[in-house]
Each structure stands twice: as C-alpha cells, then as structure tokens.
Write a protein that holds these residues in place. Structure first.
Motif, PDB file in Angstrom:
ATOM      1  N   UNK A  19       0.852  -1.197   0.000  1.00 23.91           N
ATOM      2  CA  UNK A  19       0.000   0.000   0.000  1.00 23.91           C
ATOM      3  C   UNK A  19       0.882   1.238   0.000  1.00 23.91           C
ATOM      4  N   UNK A  20       0.847   1.984  -1.069  1.00 27.43           N
ATOM      5  CA  UNK A  20       1.711   3.156  -1.198  1.00 27.43           C
ATOM      6  C   UNK A  20       1.151   4.388  -0.502  1.00 27.43           C
ATOM      7  N   UNK A  21      -0.185   4.482  -0.449  1.00 26.43           N
ATOM      8  CA  UNK A  21      -0.802   5.666   0.157  1.00 26.43           C
ATOM      9  C   UNK A  21      -1.875   5.236   1.155  1.00 26.43           C
ATOM     10  N   UNK A  22      -1.517   5.058   2.433  1.00 25.37           N
ATOM     11  CA  UNK A  22      -2.481   4.614   3.447  1.00 25.37           C
ATOM     12  C   UNK A  22      -3.615   5.600   3.699  1.00 25.37           C
ATOM     13  N   UNK A  23      -3.460   6.840   3.242  1.00 28.44           N
ATOM     14  CA  UNK A  23      -4.509   7.840   3.461  1.00 28.44           C
ATOM     15  C   UNK A  23      -5.624   7.734   2.419  1.00 28.44           C
ATOM     16  N   UNK A  24      -5.417   6.903   1.413  1.00 31.09           N
ATOM     17  CA  UNK A  24      -6.398   6.754   0.332  1.00 31.09           C
ATOM     18  C   UNK A  24      -7.460   5.730   0.722  1.00 31.09           C
ATOM     19  N   UNK A  25      -8.700   5.968   0.260  1.00 33.46           N
ATOM     20  CA  UNK A  25      -9.795   5.016   0.507  1.00 33.46           C
ATOM     21  C   UNK A  25      -9.531   3.734  -0.268  1.00 33.46           C
ATOM     22  N   UNK A  26      -9.776   2.570   0.315  1.00 33.63           N
ATOM     23  CA  UNK A  26     -10.384   2.334   1.630  1.00 33.63           C
ATOM     24  C   UNK A  26      -9.381   2.155   2.763  1.00 33.63           C
ATOM     25  N   UNK A  27      -8.094   2.334   2.460  1.00 38.18           N
ATOM     26  CA  UNK A  27      -7.060   2.046   3.458  1.00 38.18           C
ATOM     27  C   UNK A  27      -7.079   3.023   4.626  1.00 38.18           C
ATOM     28  N   UNK A  28      -7.746   4.155   4.448  1.00 39.36           N
ATOM     29  CA  UNK A  28      -7.857   5.151   5.517  1.00 39.36           C
ATOM     30  C   UNK A  28      -8.894   4.758   6.566  1.00 39.36           C
ATOM     31  N   UNK A  29      -9.706   3.748   6.286  1.00 35.00           N
ATOM     32  CA  UNK A  29     -10.712   3.313   7.253  1.00 35.00           C
ATOM     33  C   UNK A  29     -10.031   2.685   8.472  1.00 35.00           C
ATOM     34  N   UNK A  30     -10.560   2.942   9.672  1.00 35.73           N
ATOM     35  CA  UNK A  30      -9.934   2.408  10.890  1.00 35.73           C
ATOM     36  C   UNK A  30      -9.744   0.894  10.883  1.00 35.73           C
ATOM     37  N   UNK A  31     -10.630   0.167  10.211  1.00 36.03           N
ATOM     38  CA  UNK A  31     -10.533  -1.293  10.203  1.00 36.03           C
ATOM     39  C   UNK A  31      -9.201  -1.777   9.642  1.00 36.03           C
ATOM     40  N   UNK A  32      -8.573  -0.991   8.759  1.00 36.77           N
ATOM     41  CA  UNK A  32      -7.341  -1.430   8.119  1.00 36.77           C
ATOM     42  C   UNK A  32      -6.074  -0.929   8.819  1.00 36.77           C
ATOM     43  N   UNK A  33      -6.229  -0.140   9.866  1.00 34.27           N
ATOM     44  CA  UNK A  33      -5.071   0.459  10.514  1.00 34.27           C
ATOM     45  C   UNK A  33      -4.262  -0.528  11.345  1.00 34.27           C
ATOM     46  N   UNK A  34      -4.950  -1.424  12.056  1.00 31.77           N
ATOM     47  CA  UNK A  34      -4.256  -2.262  13.027  1.00 31.77           C
ATOM     48  C   UNK A  34      -4.391  -3.756  12.769  1.00 31.77           C
ATOM     49  N   UNK A  35      -4.753  -4.137  11.558  1.00 29.89           N
ATOM     50  CA  UNK A  35      -4.880  -5.562  11.265  1.00 29.89           C
ATOM     51  C   UNK A  35      -4.006  -5.949  10.080  1.00 29.89           C
ATOM     52  N   UNK A  36      -3.539  -7.162  10.115  1.00 32.94           N
ATOM     53  CA  UNK A  36      -2.844  -7.734   8.966  1.00 32.94           C
ATOM     54  C   UNK A  36      -3.534  -9.013   8.503  1.00 32.94           C
ATOM     55  N   UNK A  37      -4.377  -9.592   9.384  1.00 33.95           N
ATOM     56  CA  UNK A  37      -5.065 -10.835   9.028  1.00 33.95           C
ATOM     57  C   UNK A  37      -6.402 -10.929   9.740  1.00 33.95           C
ATOM     58  N   UNK A  38      -7.408 -11.420   9.037  1.00 33.08           N
ATOM     59  CA  UNK A  38      -8.718 -11.688   9.618  1.00 33.08           C
ATOM     60  C   UNK A  38      -9.003 -13.170   9.427  1.00 33.08           C
ATOM     61  N   UNK A  39      -9.110 -13.910  10.523  1.00 31.98           N
ATOM     62  CA  UNK A  39      -9.406 -15.334  10.445  1.00 31.98           C
ATOM     63  C   UNK A  39     -10.909 -15.549  10.289  1.00 31.98           C
ATOM     64  N   UNK A  40     -11.270 -16.464   9.417  1.00 35.24           N
ATOM     65  CA  UNK A  40     -12.676 -16.735   9.134  1.00 35.24           C
ATOM     66  C   UNK A  40     -13.123 -18.025   9.801  1.00 35.24           C
TER      67      UNK A  40
END
Length: 251
Positions: A19-40
């Motif tokens: 991700x080159x620009x974390x401020x761009x949508x959707x990467x700016x959403x809080x859900x993407x700030x502190x996660x690297x993996x979501x287990x299903x």
C-alpha cells in the motif's frame, strides 16, 4: 467446531507493504489500521457495524479475489453495469483451506437488479440451458425484491459452496430473515461456508459463527459475542422500552 483447514477460505491477509498511500480510501478506514489478518470461521463469519465502516468493501474484495463478479452472481458471471468497486482486492491474499469448492455465489443487495437483468439477457441469447431454471424458473424481475432474493438463495445455492452475502436482509421481512437463517443452517450442514455483512440481529444470532464488529473509531475491528453487538443492544433496548425511546427520539 470444524477446524479452519476445513474451510474454503481460512483467512484474509492484508498486504500492507504494497500500500503506497495509506490515506487513500479504503485504506484510511480504521478497520485497516491495526490488522494484517482476519481469520474466518469454517461455517459462518459475520461483519457488522455502522454504515461506512468497510463491511461491504471487505466482502467485495474477498469475492473479487476469489473470482466472483464485483456485482454478484456465480463464478461464471462477467457482466458489468458500472465499475465502482474499490481496488482493495489488489492488496489482500486469501488463505485457502483443504476443502474443494463445488458451488459459490456472491449476493449483494445493491446490485441484485443488475444480476436479474444479466440472467434475462443470457436466456434471451439462448446459449445453453435456461439460466433462470436454476433460480426457480420464474423471472426475478417479475417477483418482489424479497421474493427474488429468497428464490435465488433457496434454489441456486446447492451446498458444498462458498456463499458471500452482502446485507441479504435488505429485501427480507423479519419472517423471511428467520427463513434465511434456517436455509443457512441447511447449507452449513451441506459443507458450506458463509461470509456475511449484515445489520440484522436475527441473522447474526447464528450460533456456530464468528462476529466481527467494525467501528468508525480507532478500535477498528474486534471479535464480539452476539449480545455485545450494537445491533442486539440497541434493538433490545428499543423493543423493551419503545415508548421511552420514542419520547427521547421525538423530543
């Protein structure tokens, strides 16, 4: 409970290094700030939360990465009415389980009309067997939104499949939502896996599941129990004290 390797998809990994620009949508959403993996969950995973927190964006990215059309349908659908999906799918990796997927469907409320139109177009072209036969044999456009929705789920979903549902309750009455809950259970018992974004406290009550609640603040994403979801809490408070709640809302 089934093990994760008995899933079609075990987890979603966010490739943050790309991700080159974390401020761009959707990467700016809080859900993407502190996660690297979501287990299903190997059976049912829910994504719940307020509008704009990223639920549908996550489901869309999972679906597109797995090969589904962004507007919905089976893996064989390739229609497009408007290119409006995010590019999140370019930055996630799906970790697959050991199960072989024999069926699959991406159902999203906002573009179901386009899906119904695509089915009619394919049948009008007369190539192969009638597509609508797999959806109950009756035009989806000639049914109410709720009827056509449920017809697709009841007739087209066959089991041994991955089913990604984006706000399926949008067209369904409470009674039909309970019927959908029963249908989900039937398909789970036929070795299916569901990933669902929803606002429905009826649907998210499914017991053998994981619920991820997305927030617009720094908490981002966290796993919660059913009774801890905002949807359950607010609905229960309103129903148990609706006169008081109405007085507050209308004062």
């Amino acid at each position: 409970m089934l093990q994760q390797n008995e899933s079609f998809i075990r987890s979603i990994q966010l490739q943050k290094e790309n991700i080159q620009d974390p401020s761009r949508y959707p990467f700016c959403l809080p859900v993407f700030e502190n996660i690297t993996e979501i287990k299903l969950h190997p059976r049912v995973t829910f994504f719940v939360g307020e509008n704009g927190t990223g639920k549908s964006t996550i489901l869309e990215a999972i679906a597109v990465t797995r090969g589904f059309n962004p507007e919905g349908g089976t893996l064989n659908f390739n229609f497009s009415s408007r290119d409006s999906h995010s590019d999140l799918h370019n930055y996630i990796r799906l970790i697959k389980g050991s199960k072989r997927m024999l069926d699959g469907f991406f159902l999203r409320a906002e573009s179901f009309f386009n899906l119904a139109t695509a089915i009619e177009k394919m049948d009008a072209e007369g190539i192969g067997r009638s597509v609508i036969d797999s959806y109950g044999g009756h035009s989806l456009h000639e049914q109410s939104h709720g009827e056509s929705f449920f017809s697709a789920i009841q007739n087209r979903f066959g089991g041994n499949g991955l089913y990604i549902l984006d706000e399926p309750e949008a067209a369904l009455s409470p009674v039909r939502q309970m019927a959908l809950l029963a249908r989900i259970h039937q398909l789970v018992n036929l070795n299916s896996q569901f990933i669902i974004a929803t606002h429905s406290p009826i649907l998210m009550s499914y017991p053998d599941s994981i619920i991820y609640q997305l927030a617009a603040d720094k908490t981002g994403l966290r796993q919660v129990a059913y009774e801890q979801t905002e949807h359950y809490i607010v609905t229960k408070q309103f129903i148990n004290n609706y006169n008081k709640m109405l007085n507050i809302l209308m004062s």
